[in-house]
Design a protein around this motif. Structure first.
Motif, PDB file in Angstrom:
ATOM      1  N   GLN A 154       9.122  43.934  54.278  1.00 60.39           N
ATOM      2  CA  GLN A 154       9.330  45.291  55.183  1.00 60.39           C
ATOM      3  C   GLN A 154      10.490  46.250  54.652  1.00 60.39           C
ATOM      4  OE1 GLN A 154      10.700  43.733  58.942  1.00 60.39           O
ATOM      5  NE2 GLN A 154       8.571  43.631  59.629  1.00 60.39           N
ATOM      6  N   PRO A 155      10.134  47.114  53.496  1.00 58.90           N
ATOM      7  CA  PRO A 155      11.078  48.031  52.894  1.00 58.90           C
ATOM      8  C   PRO A 155      11.893  48.810  53.551  1.00 58.90           C
ATOM      9  CG  PRO A 155       8.586  48.054  52.094  1.00 58.90           C
ATOM     10  CD  PRO A 155       8.547  47.631  53.324  1.00 58.90           C
ATOM     11  N   VAL A 156      13.006  48.715  52.985  1.00 60.98           N
ATOM     12  CA  VAL A 156      14.004  49.563  53.532  1.00 60.98           C
ATOM     13  C   VAL A 156      14.852  50.606  52.569  1.00 60.98           C
ATOM     14  CG1 VAL A 156      14.747  47.996  55.262  1.00 60.98           C
ATOM     15  CG2 VAL A 156      16.046  48.181  53.043  1.00 60.98           C
ATOM     16  N   ASP A 157      15.343  51.729  52.777  1.00 61.68           N
ATOM     17  CA  ASP A 157      15.772  52.586  51.927  1.00 61.68           C
ATOM     18  C   ASP A 157      17.341  52.615  51.984  1.00 61.68           C
ATOM     19  OD1 ASP A 157      16.141  54.521  50.070  1.00 61.68           O
ATOM     20  OD2 ASP A 157      15.203  56.011  51.262  1.00 61.68           O
ATOM     21  N   ARG A 158      17.807  51.724  51.485  1.00 63.10           N
ATOM     22  CA  ARG A 158      19.292  51.333  51.428  1.00 63.10           C
ATOM     23  C   ARG A 158      19.513  50.356  50.463  1.00 63.10           C
ATOM     24  NH1 ARG A 158      22.221  49.597  56.447  1.00 63.10           N
ATOM     25  NH2 ARG A 158      23.757  48.909  54.829  1.00 63.10           N
ATOM     26  N   PRO A 159      20.906  50.690  49.792  1.00 64.91           N
ATOM     27  CA  PRO A 159      21.374  49.692  48.636  1.00 64.91           C
ATOM     28  C   PRO A 159      21.620  48.312  49.172  1.00 64.91           C
ATOM     29  CG  PRO A 159      23.053  50.929  49.138  1.00 64.91           C
ATOM     30  CD  PRO A 159      22.003  51.632  49.999  1.00 64.91           C
ATOM     31  N   GLN A 186      14.490  41.168  46.708  1.00 61.48           N
ATOM     32  CA  GLN A 186      15.280  42.182  46.627  1.00 61.48           C
ATOM     33  C   GLN A 186      14.852  43.401  46.375  1.00 61.48           C
ATOM     34  OE1 GLN A 186      18.540  43.052  43.796  1.00 61.48           O
ATOM     35  NE2 GLN A 186      17.843  40.931  42.576  1.00 61.48           N
ATOM     36  N   HIS A 187      14.028  43.522  45.341  1.00 58.13           N
ATOM     37  CA  HIS A 187      13.341  44.897  44.659  1.00 58.13           C
ATOM     38  C   HIS A 187      12.329  45.307  45.929  1.00 58.13           C
ATOM     39  CE1 HIS A 187      11.683  47.807  42.502  1.00 58.13           C
ATOM     40  NE2 HIS A 187      10.498  47.522  42.342  1.00 58.13           N
ATOM     41  N   HIS A 188      11.665  44.264  46.440  1.00 59.55           N
ATOM     42  CA  HIS A 188      10.706  45.000  47.483  1.00 59.55           C
ATOM     43  C   HIS A 188      11.329  45.039  48.877  1.00 59.55           C
ATOM     44  CE1 HIS A 188       6.556  44.131  45.916  1.00 59.55           C
ATOM     45  NE2 HIS A 188       7.063  43.672  44.774  1.00 59.55           N
ATOM     46  N   LYS A 189      12.449  44.373  48.889  1.00 60.84           N
ATOM     47  CA  LYS A 189      13.080  44.883  50.366  1.00 60.84           C
ATOM     48  C   LYS A 189      13.768  46.130  50.154  1.00 60.84           C
ATOM     49  CE  LYS A 189      14.464  43.923  54.242  1.00 60.84           C
ATOM     50  NZ  LYS A 189      13.650  44.036  55.456  1.00 60.84           N
ATOM     51  N   SER A 190      14.310  46.318  48.973  1.00 55.47           N
ATOM     52  CA  SER A 190      14.872  47.820  48.759  1.00 55.47           C
ATOM     53  C   SER A 190      14.202  48.562  47.543  1.00 55.47           C
ATOM     54  CB  SER A 190      16.291  47.822  48.769  1.00 55.47           C
ATOM     55  OG  SER A 190      17.095  48.969  48.662  1.00 55.47           O
ATOM     56  N   PRO A 191      13.030  49.051  47.548  1.00 54.92           N
ATOM     57  CA  PRO A 191      12.485  49.495  46.542  1.00 54.92           C
ATOM     58  C   PRO A 191      12.906  50.935  45.782  1.00 54.92           C
ATOM     59  CG  PRO A 191      11.015  49.959  48.177  1.00 54.92           C
ATOM     60  CD  PRO A 191      12.231  49.301  48.569  1.00 54.92           C
ATOM     61  N   PHE A 192      13.932  51.669  46.621  1.00 54.85           N
ATOM     62  CA  PHE A 192      14.533  52.774  46.076  1.00 54.85           C
ATOM     63  C   PHE A 192      16.047  52.422  45.799  1.00 54.85           C
ATOM     64  CE2 PHE A 192      10.869  54.027  48.557  1.00 54.85           C
ATOM     65  CZ  PHE A 192      10.153  54.672  47.714  1.00 54.85           C
ATOM     66  N   ASP A 193      16.316  51.338  45.602  1.00 54.47           N
ATOM     67  CA  ASP A 193      17.810  50.976  45.175  1.00 54.47           C
ATOM     68  C   ASP A 193      17.704  51.172  43.665  1.00 54.47           C
ATOM     69  OD1 ASP A 193      20.071  50.169  44.516  1.00 54.47           O
ATOM     70  OD2 ASP A 193      20.204  48.337  45.507  1.00 54.47           O
ATOM     71  N   SER A 194      18.255  52.486  43.122  1.00 55.89           N
ATOM     72  CA  SER A 194      18.146  52.913  41.777  1.00 55.89           C
ATOM     73  C   SER A 194      19.016  51.904  40.818  1.00 55.89           C
ATOM     74  CB  SER A 194      18.589  54.502  41.638  1.00 55.89           C
ATOM     75  OG  SER A 194      19.862  54.593  41.951  1.00 55.89           O
ATOM     76  N   LYS A 252      23.444  44.699  38.390  1.00 60.20           N
ATOM     77  CA  LYS A 252      22.854  45.979  38.651  1.00 60.20           C
ATOM     78  C   LYS A 252      23.132  47.026  37.402  1.00 60.20           C
ATOM     79  CE  LYS A 252      26.323  47.651  42.024  1.00 60.20           C
ATOM     80  NZ  LYS A 252      26.521  48.063  43.458  1.00 60.20           N
ATOM     81  N   THR A 253      22.312  47.948  37.131  1.00 58.40           N
ATOM     82  CA  THR A 253      22.707  48.697  36.197  1.00 58.40           C
ATOM     83  C   THR A 253      22.015  50.263  36.113  1.00 58.40           C
ATOM     84  OG1 THR A 253      22.584  49.108  33.708  1.00 58.40           O
ATOM     85  CG2 THR A 253      20.785  47.975  34.469  1.00 58.40           C
ATOM     86  N   ALA A 254      22.420  51.201  35.661  1.00 60.13           N
ATOM     87  CA  ALA A 254      21.639  52.481  35.371  1.00 60.13           C
ATOM     88  C   ALA A 254      20.549  52.475  34.557  1.00 60.13           C
ATOM     89  CB  ALA A 254      22.466  53.572  35.119  1.00 60.13           C
ATOM     90  N   TRP A 255      19.418  53.135  34.680  1.00 59.03           N
ATOM     91  CA  TRP A 255      18.251  52.895  33.891  1.00 59.03           C
ATOM     92  C   TRP A 255      18.663  53.357  32.295  1.00 59.03           C
ATOM     93  CZ3 TRP A 255      16.617  56.816  30.696  1.00 59.03           C
ATOM     94  CH2 TRP A 255      16.984  58.161  31.050  1.00 59.03           C
ATOM     95  N   TYR A 256      19.562  54.104  32.146  1.00 61.27           N
ATOM     96  CA  TYR A 256      19.853  54.505  30.677  1.00 61.27           C
ATOM     97  C   TYR A 256      20.455  53.455  29.847  1.00 61.27           C
ATOM     98  CZ  TYR A 256      24.056  56.087  32.825  1.00 61.27           C
ATOM     99  OH  TYR A 256      25.102  56.174  33.620  1.00 61.27           O
ATOM    100  N   ILE A 257      21.344  52.637  30.351  1.00 58.55           N
ATOM    101  CA  ILE A 257      21.998  51.452  29.785  1.00 58.55           C
ATOM    102  C   ILE A 257      20.937  50.646  28.945  1.00 58.55           C
ATOM    103  CG2 ILE A 257      23.325  49.633  30.031  1.00 58.55           C
ATOM    104  CD1 ILE A 257      24.909  52.125  30.605  1.00 58.55           C
ATOM    105  N   VAL A 258      19.683  50.337  29.694  1.00 56.04           N
ATOM    106  CA  VAL A 258      18.844  49.719  29.149  1.00 56.04           C
ATOM    107  C   VAL A 258      18.247  50.358  27.517  1.00 56.04           C
ATOM    108  CG1 VAL A 258      16.373  48.992  29.092  1.00 56.04           C
ATOM    109  CG2 VAL A 258      17.987  48.779  31.241  1.00 56.04           C
TER     110      VAL A 258
END
Length: 248
Positions: A38-43, A150-158, A57-63
């Motif tokens: 049941q996805p939520v939109d929160r970190p 965790q990713h499916h629970k909060s799919p928009f945690d950038s 956790k990390t920002a995308w550009y670090i990869v």
């Protein structure tokens, strides 16, 4: 707030959102599978320790900043090693019929590494990330949530859309060691660096499918539409790494 996400009252949910979630989810038992899909939109916070939490956790550009220099250096090293003309396959079994590996083979070994990575990621995603942990097993539920739930629970945690470099280095180090043991150094490393590049492409594609805005009718638009369905309609199916198609 994404309308497809469930609204969460932190004081009434099955877990306490004011505390790290990792050590709570295992107690959900038979309720876990429904709750995590049941996805939520929160970190999400996983750990009590600020230091360990920062490594998770990390920002995308670090990869890109961490792994692309490694890919470039190892690609040059592998090509230079193969150019010496001393690399041969199966030489440990038979010197007479061993196969020379020339520098011109490097692109093909590199691409093979990318496809092998794709296969490995598919198998992991299909059979580990999307397993249904036994309701009675606290540790398997906790592991599932840490790896992918965790990713499916909060799919928009950038900050959790790509694999952080520190835990990624452990997995990458395992595959590096395995290939070095199974193949001649230059061949194994050429395959490894192709797989590493495939991983970077996959991670960047995954991030883009969550936050990018591809033009309608394009290939990436179709991938994004399919991936959105993966998160909101077919959540319990795995996905194929490069195509991001359903595995089941």
């Amino acid at each position: 707030m994404d309308p497809r996400c469930k609204t969460v009252d932190p004081d009434k949910d099955l877990v306490d959102w004011h505390k790290p979630l990792l050590w709570q989810v295992g107690h959900l038992g038979e309720k876990y599978d429904e709750w995590v899909h049941q996805p939520v939109d929160r970190p999400i916070r996983l750990f009590h320790s600020d230091f360990i939490e920062s490594l998770s956790k990390t920002a995308w550009y670090i990869v890109i900043m961490v792994w692309i220099p490694v890919v470039l250096y190892l690609s040059w090293f592998c090509y230079a090693s193969l150019a010496q003309g001393t690399t041969r396959l199966f030489s440990s079994f038979t010197a007479e019929y061993s196969i020379p590996v020339h520098k011109y083979f490097f692109p093909f070994i590199f691409v093979l590494g990318m496809f092998l990575w794709s296969l490995v990621e598919y198998l992991i995603h299909r059979f580990l990330f999307h397993m249904k942990p036994p309701a009675s097993n606290y540790y398997l539920i906790t592991l599932h949530f840490l790896l992918h739930g965790q990713h499916h629970k909060s799919p928009f945690d950038s900050s959790r859309l790509v694999f952080p470099p520190v835990p990624a280095s452990l997995v990458i180090g395992f595959f590096y060691t395995l290939l070095r043991l199974l193949l001649p150094e230059a061949v194994g490393m050429s395959m490894f660096v192709g797989g590493l590049f495939g991983y970077v492409v996959y991670d960047m594609t995954h991030y883009y499918l969550h936050y990018g805005s591809p033009k309608k009718g394009t290939y990436l638009y179709g991938l994004k539409a399919y991936h959105v369905k993966h998160h909101f309609e077919h959540q319990k199916s795995g996905t194929c790494p490069f195509l991001l198609l359903p595995a089941a």
